[in-house]
Design a protein around this motif. Structure first.
Motif: not given
Length: 442
Positions: A30-33, A35, A39-40, A52
């Motif tokens: 899954s690509d990281p998201v 914000s 991080v999701r 970050y």
């Protein structure tokens, strides 16, 4: 000691995911998201520190994370099952490259194990939480601890204040340990640094002010002690309630007068007169103190001395008689030694009236201006005996009551004359013994 791992890096093409983030994303497919503050990755949300950065929490010393050598992998020594459903990180370093880092568990943990630790945090979510909210809590705690420490140092006594400050810091450290066990990383260094410098400065300022105040109080106490006899000042220092209520006690009282002083002061002038009085007062105070007497009042060229005022003394009457004799001798010697007074002859002399009996010891004056003294018939009689001595041209007039209290049963061998004197204000006369020559009494 690495405490964070960056999750993004700036490159020539822009911002790119760091190794640990890319690896974790590949593992969960899954690509990281990213914000703000988190991080999701798939369904997992990991809270991040500023910039970050992933807070790093090593699991233990070297090889806590399973490690195998490349040789064992190539020759088949390591079974395939040991690598199944695992993220495998291959690390290599040049000889002598020192690709090791110190941690709380181990001083030489390999970098590949730290990277594996970061990947595990992202995939399992078991890392530390240190984000903007935690840092704000650190900031609030720093301000509160610093303010509380400063107030305690400024307002409380030094020793209790220091203990309370240490207890506050210890409480914060204990809270940090509990929070760490729950995966929250509270700072110990920031509150300590924030509270340490202001506390130190405040403690130094408090110490300086206390020392200055102590010096001022010492000077004030020294000045105030000069306004009271030394023995009385010492008694009031450890017993401030002394004579808060009046008490009646049998005491000897001496009244001393420097005769011929008025004429001498006119001849000597104000400066020399003041020096003359000071010398005389010093002589009276020193003589009275040496016989356990207390000068309760200086009255110009006279003085009032009491014995047994602080505590009852069986020898107080005897001390009073001896002090009277010594005062006459020492005063005559002082006058004879002083070139300016030696020619004064009989015009300058000392006269003493002494009596013993019940007197009221108390503090007289207002609430803000008090004086310890003795009052009553005994004091009045001792004062009137000065007039008796003056009429008889004697230096010392002592009541028979004082001689009896002193244990002198045969005064005739010590005194020049016995007479019955009428005392103004008293209905009954008293027996008085007179002495004219300045010889010390035994």
């Amino acid at each position: 000691m690495p405490r964070h791992l960056p999750l993004v890096a700036r490159t020539d093409e822009g911002v790119a995911a760091a190794f640990v983030l890319r690896t974790a994303a590949l593992a969960v497919r899954s690509d990281p998201v990213l914000s703000e503050g988190q991080v999701r990755i798939g369904s997992a949300v990991v809270r991040l520190d500023l910039g970050y950065h992933l807070p790093l929490r090593p699991y233990g010393p070297r090889r806590t994370i399973q490690t195998v050598s490349a040789a064992a992998l190539l020759d088949g020594t390591v079974p395939v099952a040991a690598l199944t459903d695992r993220i495998v990180v291959i690390g290599a370093t040049a000889l002598g490259g020192s690709d090791t880092f110190a941690t709380a568990f181990d001083p030489v943990m390999p970098g590949v194990e730290l990277l594996a630790t970061g990947i595990a945090h992202l995939t399992t979510g078991d890392g530390l939480v240190r984000d903007a909210r935690v840092r704000r809590l650190d900031g609030v705690a720093s301000v509160v601890l610093a303010g509380a420490a400063v107030l305690l140092i400024a307002l409380a006594p030094p020793l209790p204040a220091a203990i309370l400050v240490l207890l506050l810091l210890a409480a914060w450290f204990a809270l940090g340990i509990v929070a760490f066990s729950q995966g929250i990383w509270l700072s110990a260094a920031l509150p300590l640094a924030a509270a340490g410098l202001p506390t130190l400065l405040c403690a130094v300022a408090r110490q300086t002010l206390d020392r200055r105040q102590g010096l001022r109080l010492a000077r004030s106490e020294q000045a105030l002690r000069r306004l009271q006899p030394a023995a009385l000042a010492e008694r009031l220092a450890w017993d401030p309630t002394y004579l808060a209520a009046p008490l009646t006690r049998e005491i000897p009282v001496l009244f001393i007068d420097l005769t011929g002083f008025t004429g001498q002061s006119e001849r000597l002038g104000p400066v020399r007169t003041r020096a003359l009085l000071k010398t005389f007062h010093d002589l009276v105070d020193e003589t009275a103190s040496s016989h356990k007497g207390l000068v309760v009042n200086f009255m110009g060229d006279g003085a009032m001395v009491v014995f047994g005022a602080l505590d009852p003394d069986p020898a107080q009457a005897e001390n009073a008689v001896r002090a009277a004799g010594d005062l006459i001798v020492r005063t005559r010697d002082w006058i004879a030694r002083d070139p300016e007074l030696a020619g004064a002859g009989r015009a300058l002399d000392v006269r003493i009236g002494a009596h013993s009996g019940p007197a009221i010891l108390s503090r007289l004056g207002s609430d803000t201006n008090q004086q310890v003294t003795a009052t009553g018939d005994t004091v009045n009689v001792a004062s009137r005996l000065l007039a008796v001595a003056s009429e008889a041209k004697a230096r010392l007039a002592v009541s028979a009551d004082l001689l009896t209290a002193a244990g002198i049963v045969e005064p005739g061998g010590l005194f020049d004359e016995r007479r019955t004197a009428s005392i103004r204000g008293r209905s009954q006369p008293i027996e008085v013994w007179l002495r004219r020559e300045p010889a010390p009494l035994p």
